[in-house]
Design a protein around this motif. Structure first.
Motif, PDB file in Angstrom:
ATOM      1  N   ALA A 275       7.719   1.144  -6.842  1.00  0.00           N
ATOM      2  CA  ALA A 275       8.041   1.311  -8.264  1.00  0.00           C
ATOM      3  C   ALA A 275       7.587   0.087  -9.063  1.00  0.00           C
ATOM      4  CB  ALA A 275       9.537   1.560  -8.445  1.00  0.00           C
ATOM      5  N   ALA A 276       7.760  -1.112  -8.497  1.00  0.00           N
ATOM      6  CA  ALA A 276       7.317  -2.326  -9.187  1.00  0.00           C
ATOM      7  C   ALA A 276       5.793  -2.345  -9.307  1.00  0.00           C
ATOM      8  CB  ALA A 276       7.822  -3.566  -8.448  1.00  0.00           C
ATOM      9  N   LEU A 277       5.089  -1.940  -8.251  1.00  0.00           N
ATOM     10  CA  LEU A 277       3.624  -1.858  -8.320  1.00  0.00           C
ATOM     11  C   LEU A 277       3.189  -0.859  -9.385  1.00  0.00           C
ATOM     12  CD1 LEU A 277       2.720  -1.925  -4.532  1.00  0.00           C
ATOM     13  CD2 LEU A 277       2.108  -3.654  -6.249  1.00  0.00           C
ATOM     14  N   MET A 278       3.907   0.260  -9.480  1.00  0.00           N
ATOM     15  CA  MET A 278       3.593   1.258 -10.499  1.00  0.00           C
ATOM     16  C   MET A 278       3.782   0.658 -11.896  1.00  0.00           C
ATOM     17  SD  MET A 278       5.019   3.534 -12.871  1.00  0.00           S
ATOM     18  CE  MET A 278       6.731   3.497 -12.417  1.00  0.00           C
ATOM     19  N   LEU A 279       4.857  -0.115 -12.090  1.00  0.00           N
ATOM     20  CA  LEU A 279       5.100  -0.736 -13.396  1.00  0.00           C
ATOM     21  C   LEU A 279       4.010  -1.748 -13.742  1.00  0.00           C
ATOM     22  CD1 LEU A 279       8.976  -1.251 -13.237  1.00  0.00           C
ATOM     23  CD2 LEU A 279       7.717   0.449 -14.582  1.00  0.00           C
ATOM     24  N   VAL A 280       3.528  -2.491 -12.744  1.00  0.00           N
ATOM     25  CA  VAL A 280       2.422  -3.421 -12.967  1.00  0.00           C
ATOM     26  C   VAL A 280       1.164  -2.623 -13.308  1.00  0.00           C
ATOM     27  CG1 VAL A 280       0.887  -5.112 -11.863  1.00  0.00           C
ATOM     28  CG2 VAL A 280       3.373  -5.303 -11.563  1.00  0.00           C
TER      29      VAL A 280
ATOM     30  N   LEU B 221      -1.607   4.674 -10.847  1.00  0.00           N
ATOM     31  CA  LEU B 221      -0.837   3.519 -11.309  1.00  0.00           C
ATOM     32  C   LEU B 221      -0.496   2.570 -10.160  1.00  0.00           C
ATOM     33  CD1 LEU B 221       1.512   5.249 -13.909  1.00  0.00           C
ATOM     34  CD2 LEU B 221      -0.525   3.863 -14.357  1.00  0.00           C
ATOM     35  N   ILE B 222      -0.115   3.118  -9.015  1.00  0.00           N
ATOM     36  CA  ILE B 222       0.177   2.262  -7.858  1.00  0.00           C
ATOM     37  C   ILE B 222      -1.098   1.538  -7.428  1.00  0.00           C
ATOM     38  CG2 ILE B 222       0.845   2.211  -5.424  1.00  0.00           C
ATOM     39  CD1 ILE B 222       2.783   4.534  -6.044  1.00  0.00           C
ATOM     40  N   GLU B 223      -2.219   2.284  -7.372  1.00  0.00           N
ATOM     41  CA  GLU B 223      -3.480   1.648  -6.978  1.00  0.00           C
ATOM     42  C   GLU B 223      -3.858   0.532  -7.947  1.00  0.00           C
ATOM     43  OE1 GLU B 223      -7.514   3.185  -5.128  1.00  0.00           O
ATOM     44  OE2 GLU B 223      -7.290   3.822  -7.224  1.00  0.00           O
ATOM     45  N   GLU B 224      -3.666   0.761  -9.232  1.00  0.00           N
ATOM     46  CA  GLU B 224      -3.964  -0.269 -10.229  1.00  0.00           C
ATOM     47  C   GLU B 224      -3.055  -1.482 -10.036  1.00  0.00           C
ATOM     48  OE1 GLU B 224      -5.843  -2.316 -13.196  1.00  0.00           O
ATOM     49  OE2 GLU B 224      -6.490  -0.437 -12.284  1.00  0.00           O
ATOM     50  N   GLY B 225      -1.784  -1.239  -9.745  1.00  0.00           N
ATOM     51  CA  GLY B 225      -0.854  -2.343  -9.498  1.00  0.00           C
ATOM     52  C   GLY B 225      -1.261  -3.157  -8.283  1.00  0.00           C
ATOM     53  N   VAL B 226      -1.651  -2.478  -7.203  1.00  0.00           N
ATOM     54  CA  VAL B 226      -2.107  -3.169  -5.994  1.00  0.00           C
ATOM     55  C   VAL B 226      -3.355  -3.988  -6.310  1.00  0.00           C
ATOM     56  CG1 VAL B 226      -3.110  -2.832  -3.700  1.00  0.00           C
ATOM     57  CG2 VAL B 226      -1.084  -1.541  -4.364  1.00  0.00           C
ATOM     58  N   SER B 227      -4.278  -3.404  -7.055  1.00  0.00           N
ATOM     59  CA  SER B 227      -5.509  -4.099  -7.415  1.00  0.00           C
ATOM     60  C   SER B 227      -5.207  -5.356  -8.229  1.00  0.00           C
ATOM     61  CB  SER B 227      -6.417  -3.161  -8.204  1.00  0.00           C
ATOM     62  OG  SER B 227      -7.575  -3.833  -8.630  1.00  0.00           O
ATOM     63  N   GLU B 228      -4.315  -5.235  -9.177  1.00  0.00           N
ATOM     64  CA  GLU B 228      -3.947  -6.398  -9.987  1.00  0.00           C
ATOM     65  C   GLU B 228      -3.282  -7.475  -9.131  1.00  0.00           C
ATOM     66  OE1 GLU B 228      -2.128  -5.844 -13.817  1.00  0.00           O
ATOM     67  OE2 GLU B 228      -3.131  -3.906 -14.070  1.00  0.00           O
ATOM     68  N   MET B 229      -2.447  -7.056  -8.190  1.00  0.00           N
ATOM     69  CA  MET B 229      -1.796  -8.023  -7.307  1.00  0.00           C
ATOM     70  C   MET B 229      -2.823  -8.692  -6.388  1.00  0.00           C
ATOM     71  SD  MET B 229       1.319  -8.128  -8.236  1.00  0.00           S
ATOM     72  CE  MET B 229       2.001  -9.104  -6.908  1.00  0.00           C
ATOM     73  N   ASP B 230      -3.793  -7.934  -5.902  1.00  0.00           N
ATOM     74  CA  ASP B 230      -4.839  -8.499  -5.043  1.00  0.00           C
ATOM     75  C   ASP B 230      -5.684  -9.521  -5.797  1.00  0.00           C
ATOM     76  OD1 ASP B 230      -4.081  -7.050  -2.827  1.00  0.00           O
ATOM     77  OD2 ASP B 230      -5.654  -5.538  -3.032  1.00  0.00           O
ATOM     78  N   ASN B 231      -5.850  -9.306  -7.101  1.00  0.00           N
ATOM     79  CA  ASN B 231      -6.664 -10.216  -7.912  1.00  0.00           C
ATOM     80  C   ASN B 231      -5.881 -11.397  -8.472  1.00  0.00           C
ATOM     81  OD1 ASN B 231      -9.014  -8.686  -7.571  1.00  0.00           O
ATOM     82  ND2 ASN B 231      -8.442  -7.320  -9.234  1.00  0.00           N
TER      83      ASN B 231
END
Length: 149
Positions: A76-81, A119-129
């Protein structure tokens, strides 16, 4: 995985699996909404022959139900990011928001989120970067002076 991802309780493989299931559900959900203007006399009541429920939704729900509350909160947090409610640097705040609202049903919340997989994929991508914090080391030389390295 870099940044905060290293401390997630959910594996990247599991995240990828849920992203795939969420996208499948989103695709079927959009397609199933096309019959809303249907008239039983026009479609010869074919809708009565279609299965009730969405198998993709059931698969997504089953995958989410296998997760513990920590993993659900992280998703859920990744989705929010990914949705832009928080930046990658604010992931901990997003996790705190989700955790403090844990009395809500996180599975229902996640399934009800449009474009959940993206949205989850985008959150993971942002966290990876996300750039890791400066890992400088303080060294004390033989004279007792401190130096950053």
């Amino acid at each position: 995985m870099s940044g905060a991802g290293a401390s997630w309780s959910i594996s990247r493989e599991r995240i990828d699996d849920i992203i795939l299931k969420a996208r499948t559900f989103s695709a079927e959900d959009v397609a199933s909404g096309m019959e809303d203007g249907s008239n039983p006399s026009d479609d010869r009541e074919i809708a009565a022959l279609e299965p009730v429920g969405n198998p993709a939704e059931a698969e997504l729900a089953a995958a989410l139900e296998e997760l513990n509350v920590d993993a659900l909160s992280e998703l859920a947090a990744l989705m929010l990011v990914g949705r832009g409610d928080y930046s990658a640097a604010e992931y901990t705040d997003a996790l705190g928001t989700v955790t403090s609202a844990a009395d809500r049903n996180l599975i229902t919340f996640l399934i009800g989120t449009p474009d959940l997989g993206d949205l989850i994929e985008e959150g993971v991508s942002e966290m990876d970067n996300l750039e890791p914090p400066d890992a400088s080391t303080t060294v004390i030389d033989t004279k007792g002076n401190q130096h950053e390295q």
